[in-house]
Design an enzyme around this catalytic site. Structure first.
Site, PDB file in Angstrom:
ATOM      1  N   GLU A  95      33.786  64.965  26.813  1.00 22.33           N
ATOM      2  CA  GLU A  95      32.547  65.265  27.536  1.00 22.33           C
ATOM      3  C   GLU A  95      32.830  65.969  28.860  1.00 22.33           C
ATOM      4  OE1 GLU A  95      29.361  65.029  26.821  1.00 22.33           O
ATOM      5  OE2 GLU A  95      29.677  64.194  24.823  1.00 22.33           O
ATOM      6  N   THR A 103      32.017  74.516  29.597  1.00 28.36           N
ATOM      7  CA  THR A 103      33.004  75.145  28.721  1.00 28.36           C
ATOM      8  C   THR A 103      32.578  74.959  27.274  1.00 28.36           C
ATOM      9  OG1 THR A 103      34.701  74.483  30.334  1.00 28.36           O
ATOM     10  CG2 THR A 103      35.478  75.349  28.239  1.00 28.36           C
ATOM     11  N   LEU A 125      41.505  75.945  31.738  1.00 26.27           N
ATOM     12  CA  LEU A 125      40.144  75.458  31.490  1.00 26.27           C
ATOM     13  C   LEU A 125      39.197  75.719  32.653  1.00 26.27           C
ATOM     14  CD1 LEU A 125      40.113  72.021  29.601  1.00 26.27           C
ATOM     15  CD2 LEU A 125      38.952  74.139  28.979  1.00 26.27           C
ATOM     16  N   CYS A 182       7.231  74.845  17.233  1.00 24.26           N
ATOM     17  CA  CYS A 182       7.807  75.556  18.382  1.00 24.26           C
ATOM     18  C   CYS A 182       6.790  76.505  19.012  1.00 24.26           C
ATOM     19  CB  CYS A 182       9.044  76.325  17.947  1.00 24.26           C
ATOM     20  SG  CYS A 182       9.836  77.241  19.283  1.00 24.26           S
TER      21      CYS A 182
END
Length: 397
Positions: free
Chosen positions: A64, A70, A107, A241
């Site tokens: 998480e 990312t 990262l 929607c």
């Protein structure tokens, strides 16, 4: 757009049961339930967990945090290497910071790695017993929110994934899906409380399947309700929607007005001494790239020649004098808040003992040893150019 600007925001509660059921029916067939894609979401024998089964809180927590800002396909190999290096909470808590940063290298947002390291020590002190037993880990929202680097969505993701806790999440995929479902007329970040209400309503409709619902919401956003060219014809929520009904799903979520991104030129010196070593320094822990190593340098001043920038910066930051020689490489690198051009020159050390006047420490290193230090992503190309210039084998840095 004016037709969407009602002061009254629609309530999702009445629709939530049908929406949650239809979403899960779609996800049961089309969800990304592949252990090779999200290994932390599966049992040890490779099954998607039943509602009563618990998963590794350690693995879910690491995943998480890595997934903050990312994408999944980027995170997966990093998560695998991280779990090989730090397979237990004890291993992570007892690791040195440089090893942690090295495993995180590439990262970005390196403060996440330092917080994981510090949080591991906090968790180890809190868990009364064997931390490999998942049931001993904290299972309430407040305990996770009290930990560094853990926000509401991250905490909800950890607890719903590991323990099937009835908690909502609100990541980028979920915001986009909800913004389109409700045809919301403002950027989602301006109405976070409202979006949380909508996400929580979906979980409240089927709390016993919160793990599955959160995964289904993310999968819907990642596979069908994508930022561009959404696959509305295959969406389980098509008939509900509002954005689809209006014929403008790509318009949502409404975006903030674009900001101008500043541009800077950075002069960088790859300083070598008579023994063939190169000089690197470690950034202070504060800031975006805190704790990482880099070749020294700094911003070019208006009207300043890049050679003069490098000489000045090395004098101000390291108290050394150098001769600036040929250009090694120019590297363009963009962050979310600025764009940088690194102009990198080889330099010959002349005088002065290097001092960390604006960094944690400095070190002379043989080029072959640069791979042992965590560097920002932009430095990888600099290191590759240096190794090529010296006729040495490339390294992973």
């Amino acid at each position: 757009m004016s037709q969407q600007s009602n002061v009254e925001h629609p309530d999702l509660s009445a629709l939530a049961p049908d929406l949650s059921l239809s979403l899960l029916a779609w996800w049961d067939v089309n969800g990304r339930k592949n252990p090779a894609l999200k290994p932390w979401m599966f049992t040890k024998d490779g099954r998607w967990p039943e509602p009563h089964e618990q998963l590794s809180a350690l693995q879910c927590w690491i995943a998480e945090v890595m997934l903050q800002q990312t994408q999944l396909q980027v995170v997966l190999p990093y998560w695998q290497r991280w779990m090989q290096a730090f397979p237990t909470l004890v291993a992570l808590a007892e690791a040195d910071e440089q090893s942690v940063l090295l495993r995180w290298q590439g990262l970005g947002y390196y403060s996440r790695a330092r917080r994981l390291h510090g949080t591991a020590r906090l968790l180890l002190a809190q868990i009364d017993g064997d931390p490999s037993k998942v049931e001993l880990w904290p299972q309430d929202l407040d305990s996770w929110l009290a930990l560094p680097g853990i926000g509401r969505s991250t905490a909800g993701g950890i607890l719903s994934s590991a323990f099937n806790s009835p908690l909502a999440i609100l990541d980028g995929n979920v915001r986009r899906v909800l913004a389109r479902l409700m045809a919301h007329c403002r950027p989602p970040m301006r109405d976070q409380a409202l979006f949380w209400t909508w996400s929580e309503a979906l979980i409240a409709a089927l709390p016993q399947r919160s793990r599955d619902l959160n995964q289904a919401l993310m999968d819907l956003g990642a596979t069908l309700c994508t930022p561009r060219n959404p696959s509305c014809d295959h969406c389980p929520w098509q008939t509900s929607c509002a954005a689809y009904a209006a014929g403008t799903p790509e318009f949502y979520p409404v975006k903030e007005a674009p900001r101008s991104i500043p541009f800077q030129v950075i002069g960088v010196g790859v300083v070598r001494n008579g023994d063939g070593e190169v000089l690197i320094d470690q950034r202070l822990n504060e800031g975006l790239l805190g704790g990482l190593w880099e070749f020294p340098g700094g911003k070019q001043e208006p009207g300043e020649a890049i050679n003069d920038t490098i000489r000045r910066e090395l004098r101000e930051e390291l108290a050394i004098e150098v001769e600036v020689e040929e250009e090694l490489i120019t590297v363009e690198h963009a962050y979310s808040h600025k764009k940088l051009r690194f102009v990198v020159h080889l330099c010959r050390w002349l005088s002065g003992e290097p001092q960390p006047l604006a960094s944690q420490q400095v070190r002379w290193v043989h080029p072959e040893g640069l791979g042992n230090f965590p560097f920002p992503a932009a430095n990888a190309r600099m290191i590759a150019a240096l190794m090529d210039h010296l006729g040495l084998p490339s390294i992973h840095a």
